[in-house]
Motif scaffolding. Sequence first.
Motif, PDB file in Angstrom:
ATOM      1  N   VAL A   1      34.038  87.288 107.122  1.00  0.00           N
ATOM      2  CA  VAL A   1      33.093  86.285 108.182  1.00  0.00           C
ATOM      3  C   VAL A   1      33.999  85.163 108.346  1.00  0.00           C
ATOM      4  CG1 VAL A   1      30.911  85.431 108.529  1.00  0.00           C
ATOM      5  CG2 VAL A   1      31.096  87.395 107.253  1.00  0.00           C
ATOM      6  N   SER A   2      33.913  84.708 109.868  1.00  0.00           N
ATOM      7  CA  SER A   2      34.738  83.500 110.017  1.00  0.00           C
ATOM      8  C   SER A   2      33.582  82.801 110.860  1.00  0.00           C
ATOM      9  CB  SER A   2      35.855  83.404 110.494  1.00  0.00           C
ATOM     10  OG  SER A   2      36.399  84.128 111.439  1.00  0.00           O
ATOM     11  N   GLY A   3      33.231  81.589 110.878  1.00  0.00           N
ATOM     12  CA  GLY A   3      32.434  80.872 111.751  1.00  0.00           C
ATOM     13  C   GLY A   3      31.749  79.598 111.014  1.00  0.00           C
ATOM     14  N   PRO A   4      31.061  78.754 111.729  1.00  0.00           N
ATOM     15  CA  PRO A   4      30.369  77.627 110.971  1.00  0.00           C
ATOM     16  C   PRO A   4      29.570  78.014 109.807  1.00  0.00           C
ATOM     17  CG  PRO A   4      29.736  77.775 113.356  1.00  0.00           C
ATOM     18  CD  PRO A   4      30.469  79.129 112.987  1.00  0.00           C
ATOM     19  N   ARG A   5      29.971  77.150 108.778  1.00  0.00           N
ATOM     20  CA  ARG A   5      29.373  77.505 107.310  1.00  0.00           C
ATOM     21  C   ARG A   5      27.968  77.797 107.418  1.00  0.00           C
ATOM     22  NH1 ARG A   5      32.434  78.288 102.319  1.00  0.00           N
ATOM     23  NH2 ARG A   5      30.737  79.293 101.283  1.00  0.00           N
ATOM     24  N   GLY A   6      27.082  76.737 107.904  1.00  0.00           N
ATOM     25  CA  GLY A   6      25.689  76.871 108.041  1.00  0.00           C
ATOM     26  C   GLY A   6      25.379  78.168 108.806  1.00  0.00           C
ATOM     27  N   GLU A   7      25.912  78.723 109.599  1.00  0.00           N
ATOM     28  CA  GLU A   7      25.452  79.831 110.454  1.00  0.00           C
ATOM     29  C   GLU A   7      25.795  80.993 109.723  1.00  0.00           C
ATOM     30  OE1 GLU A   7      24.033  80.442 113.634  1.00  0.00           O
ATOM     31  OE2 GLU A   7      23.869  78.256 113.785  1.00  0.00           O
ATOM     32  N   PHE A   8      26.831  81.007 108.747  1.00  0.00           N
ATOM     33  CA  PHE A   8      27.308  81.941 108.168  1.00  0.00           C
ATOM     34  C   PHE A   8      26.059  82.039 106.808  1.00  0.00           C
ATOM     35  CE2 PHE A   8      29.123  82.679 103.603  1.00  0.00           C
ATOM     36  CZ  PHE A   8      29.232  84.166 103.599  1.00  0.00           C
ATOM     37  N   GLU A   9      25.629  80.964 106.513  1.00  0.00           N
ATOM     38  CA  GLU A   9      24.503  81.189 105.426  1.00  0.00           C
ATOM     39  C   GLU A   9      23.224  81.838 106.036  1.00  0.00           C
ATOM     40  OE1 GLU A   9      24.942  80.870 102.369  1.00  0.00           O
ATOM     41  OE2 GLU A   9      26.927  79.523 102.417  1.00  0.00           O
ATOM     42  N   THR A  10      22.958  81.598 107.488  1.00  0.00           N
ATOM     43  CA  THR A  10      21.960  82.205 108.036  1.00  0.00           C
ATOM     44  C   THR A  10      22.005  83.796 108.119  1.00  0.00           C
ATOM     45  OG1 THR A  10      21.769  80.286 109.375  1.00  0.00           O
ATOM     46  CG2 THR A  10      20.632  82.271 110.144  1.00  0.00           C
ATOM     47  N   VAL A  11      23.105  84.273 108.336  1.00  0.00           N
ATOM     48  CA  VAL A  11      23.229  85.657 108.593  1.00  0.00           C
ATOM     49  C   VAL A  11      23.710  86.551 107.124  1.00  0.00           C
ATOM     50  CG1 VAL A  11      23.486  85.527 110.920  1.00  0.00           C
ATOM     51  CG2 VAL A  11      25.650  85.489 109.560  1.00  0.00           C
ATOM     52  N   LYS A  12      24.065  85.631 106.176  1.00  0.00           N
ATOM     53  CA  LYS A  12      24.818  86.360 105.028  1.00  0.00           C
ATOM     54  C   LYS A  12      23.889  87.496 104.291  1.00  0.00           C
ATOM     55  CE  LYS A  12      26.666  84.770 100.793  1.00  0.00           C
ATOM     56  NZ  LYS A  12      26.486  84.022  99.519  1.00  0.00           N
ATOM     57  N   ARG A  13      22.661  86.960 104.142  1.00  0.00           N
ATOM     58  CA  ARG A  13      21.645  87.907 103.554  1.00  0.00           C
ATOM     59  C   ARG A  13      21.523  89.402 104.256  1.00  0.00           C
ATOM     60  NH1 ARG A  13      16.300  86.604 101.083  1.00  0.00           N
ATOM     61  NH2 ARG A  13      16.446  88.708 100.609  1.00  0.00           N
ATOM     62  N   ALA A  14      21.488  89.365 105.621  1.00  0.00           N
ATOM     63  CA  ALA A  14      21.586  90.678 106.576  1.00  0.00           C
ATOM     64  C   ALA A  14      22.848  91.348 106.350  1.00  0.00           C
ATOM     65  CB  ALA A  14      21.337  90.001 107.919  1.00  0.00           C
ATOM     66  N   LEU A  15      23.937  90.628 106.180  1.00  0.00           N
ATOM     67  CA  LEU A  15      25.204  91.100 106.283  1.00  0.00           C
ATOM     68  C   LEU A  15      25.507  91.944 104.873  1.00  0.00           C
ATOM     69  CD1 LEU A  15      27.614  88.717 108.267  1.00  0.00           C
ATOM     70  CD2 LEU A  15      26.837  90.795 108.837  1.00  0.00           C
ATOM     71  N   GLU A  16      24.722  91.339 103.961  1.00  0.00           N
ATOM     72  CA  GLU A  16      24.948  91.842 102.500  1.00  0.00           C
ATOM     73  C   GLU A  16      24.453  93.172 102.569  1.00  0.00           C
ATOM     74  OE1 GLU A  16      25.450  87.989  99.879  1.00  0.00           O
ATOM     75  OE2 GLU A  16      23.420  88.605 100.154  1.00  0.00           O
ATOM     76  N   VAL A  17      23.755  93.478 103.516  1.00  0.00           N
ATOM     77  CA  VAL A  17      23.037  94.911 103.599  1.00  0.00           C
ATOM     78  C   VAL A  17      24.249  95.893 103.694  1.00  0.00           C
ATOM     79  CG1 VAL A  17      21.328  96.142 104.754  1.00  0.00           C
ATOM     80  CG2 VAL A  17      20.806  94.048 104.252  1.00  0.00           C
ATOM     81  N   ILE A  18      24.847  95.396 104.650  1.00  0.00           N
ATOM     82  CA  ILE A  18      26.113  96.440 105.143  1.00  0.00           C
ATOM     83  C   ILE A  18      27.418  96.477 104.201  1.00  0.00           C
ATOM     84  CG2 ILE A  18      25.209  96.427 107.229  1.00  0.00           C
ATOM     85  CD1 ILE A  18      27.732  94.861 108.236  1.00  0.00           C
ATOM     86  N   GLY A  19      27.625  95.305 103.212  1.00  0.00           N
ATOM     87  CA  GLY A  19      28.477  95.267 102.378  1.00  0.00           C
ATOM     88  C   GLY A  19      28.998  94.309 101.765  1.00  0.00           C
ATOM     89  N   LYS A  20      30.035  94.075 100.939  1.00  0.00           N
ATOM     90  CA  LYS A  20      30.470  92.780 100.435  1.00  0.00           C
ATOM     91  C   LYS A  20      31.011  91.722 101.291  1.00  0.00           C
ATOM     92  CE  LYS A  20      33.069  91.627  96.292  1.00  0.00           C
ATOM     93  NZ  LYS A  20      33.964  91.801  95.249  1.00  0.00           N
ATOM     94  N   VAL A  21      30.300  90.659 101.393  1.00  0.00           N
ATOM     95  CA  VAL A  21      30.556  89.526 102.187  1.00  0.00           C
ATOM     96  C   VAL A  21      31.605  88.604 101.908  1.00  0.00           C
ATOM     97  CG1 VAL A  21      29.481  87.821 103.775  1.00  0.00           C
ATOM     98  CG2 VAL A  21      28.202  90.043 103.312  1.00  0.00           C
ATOM     99  N   PHE A  22      32.653  88.309 102.583  1.00  0.00           N
ATOM    100  CA  PHE A  22      33.606  87.350 102.200  1.00  0.00           C
ATOM    101  C   PHE A  22      33.620  86.531 103.298  1.00  0.00           C
ATOM    102  CE2 PHE A  22      34.846  91.121 100.497  1.00  0.00           C
ATOM    103  CZ  PHE A  22      35.518  90.915  99.295  1.00  0.00           C
ATOM    104  N   PHE A  23      33.481  84.938 103.139  1.00  0.00           N
ATOM    105  CA  PHE A  23      33.665  83.855 103.974  1.00  0.00           C
ATOM    106  C   PHE A  23      35.161  83.618 104.043  1.00  0.00           C
ATOM    107  CE2 PHE A  23      33.538  79.556 105.334  1.00  0.00           C
ATOM    108  CZ  PHE A  23      33.023  79.630 106.375  1.00  0.00           C
ATOM    109  N   ILE A  24      35.812  83.965 105.324  1.00  0.00           N
ATOM    110  CA  ILE A  24      37.314  83.724 105.292  1.00  0.00           C
ATOM    111  C   ILE A  24      37.626  82.185 105.995  1.00  0.00           C
ATOM    112  CG2 ILE A  24      39.369  84.396 106.485  1.00  0.00           C
ATOM    113  CD1 ILE A  24      37.767  86.690 104.813  1.00  0.00           C
ATOM    114  N   GLY A  25      36.756  81.689 106.733  1.00  0.00           N
ATOM    115  CA  GLY A  25      36.880  80.142 106.919  1.00  0.00           C
ATOM    116  C   GLY A  25      36.320  79.640 108.203  1.00  0.00           C
ATOM    117  N   GLU A  26      36.190  78.583 108.773  1.00  0.00           N
ATOM    118  CA  GLU A  26      35.490  78.198 109.943  1.00  0.00           C
ATOM    119  C   GLU A  26      36.102  78.390 110.950  1.00  0.00           C
ATOM    120  OE1 GLU A  26      33.633  74.455 109.552  1.00  0.00           O
ATOM    121  OE2 GLU A  26      32.064  75.543 108.625  1.00  0.00           O
ATOM    122  N   LYS A  27      37.459  78.505 110.978  1.00  0.00           N
ATOM    123  CA  LYS A  27      38.406  78.638 112.174  1.00  0.00           C
ATOM    124  C   LYS A  27      38.013  79.804 113.008  1.00  0.00           C
ATOM    125  CE  LYS A  27      43.175  79.159 113.273  1.00  0.00           C
ATOM    126  NZ  LYS A  27      44.408  79.727 112.551  1.00  0.00           N
TER     127      LYS A  27
END
Length: 302
Positions: A135-161
């Motif tokens: 995942v890349s994108g604004p950190r706060g937005e990442f936090e919003t979708v993180k739990r849903a994405l964890e349903v499909i796999g292991k989530v890695f935050f790559i960066g904001e760029k």
Amino acid sequence: MDIGFIGLGKMGFPMARRLIEAGHHLIVFDTRKEVVEQLAARGAEAGTSPRDVADRAETVMASLPSLQASLEVATGAGGVIEGKRVKRFVDLSTVGSQMAVRIHDLLAKRNIVQIDSPVSGGVAGAEKGTLAVMVSGPRGEFETVKRALEVIGKVFFIGEKPGAGQTMKLANNFLSATAMVATSEAVVMGVKSGLDPKVMIDVINAGSGMNTASRDKFPRSVLPRSFDFGFATGLMVKDVRLALEEMKSLGLSMEVAEAVGRLWEVVIRDEGAESDFTAAIKPVEKAAGVVVGGKAGGIAAK
Ligand code: NAD
């Protein structure tokens, strides 16, 4: 949470199914009506267009087969960009960083955040919820979708760029593409000289040559000659071309990538975009005059 989901193919369908089973409320859309109906039967709401989905959910995910499809679904007429409720577009497709940035910039004009979220791990990973999610994108937005994405796999935050997740995914898929063609050449070499390919794969998997092709693709889809792993040659070639473009745009010249790219262009020319990508071994076999695996046990056959 309410989640719009567009593109219910080999990857999208099992990902959407897992989200429903995890208790999320899904509004789904695909140009193929039958898959929309199948998910509606499992509790999803049927959407009628990308815009309709984006009218009904703040978070819209997509798993689409081409750069053009992602661009159109996200930003075209009747697309997510016109939705009344949507706040974020989570693209699970592989589109490369340039297209991700283009979509990001167009959506930003309407205050919609683009979250890049390509995945790796194949159809089996999508079924089991064991994908690598980049995942890349604004950190706060990442936090919003993180739990849903964890349903499909292991989530890695790559960066904001914007597009960073895509660069990560292309590095991964370049290695996957390389493993497939390199293992094909190694096994064809052995078979040409009289080795049993099943024994070869067992040895490689117990040794230092082990890779994702020898571990997963050869036992399941190449040695039995079923060529049904679930990833189309057209998609693999898309990713290899994108990786080469990415390297060029960074001013890099990559010897291995160039050679791998040439081999995959032969595969798509000879086997077609719809073939399974494990058919990559066929042009190598043809050039060598051998067949690997199959009923004969896979000893070299003319
Ligand atoms: P697919 O072709 O099986 O599925 C794509 C789906 O999108 C289809 O159901 C199709 O009908 C739908 N679609 C196409 N255009 C549309 C549009 N304009 N509006 C709505 N729906 C539309 O592809 P897939 O194998 O599921 O791959 C999807 C993405 O995931 C690709 O970017 C691919 O590179 C990536 N990916 C695939 C795998 C894999 O193993 N298959 C693994 C990792 C990543």
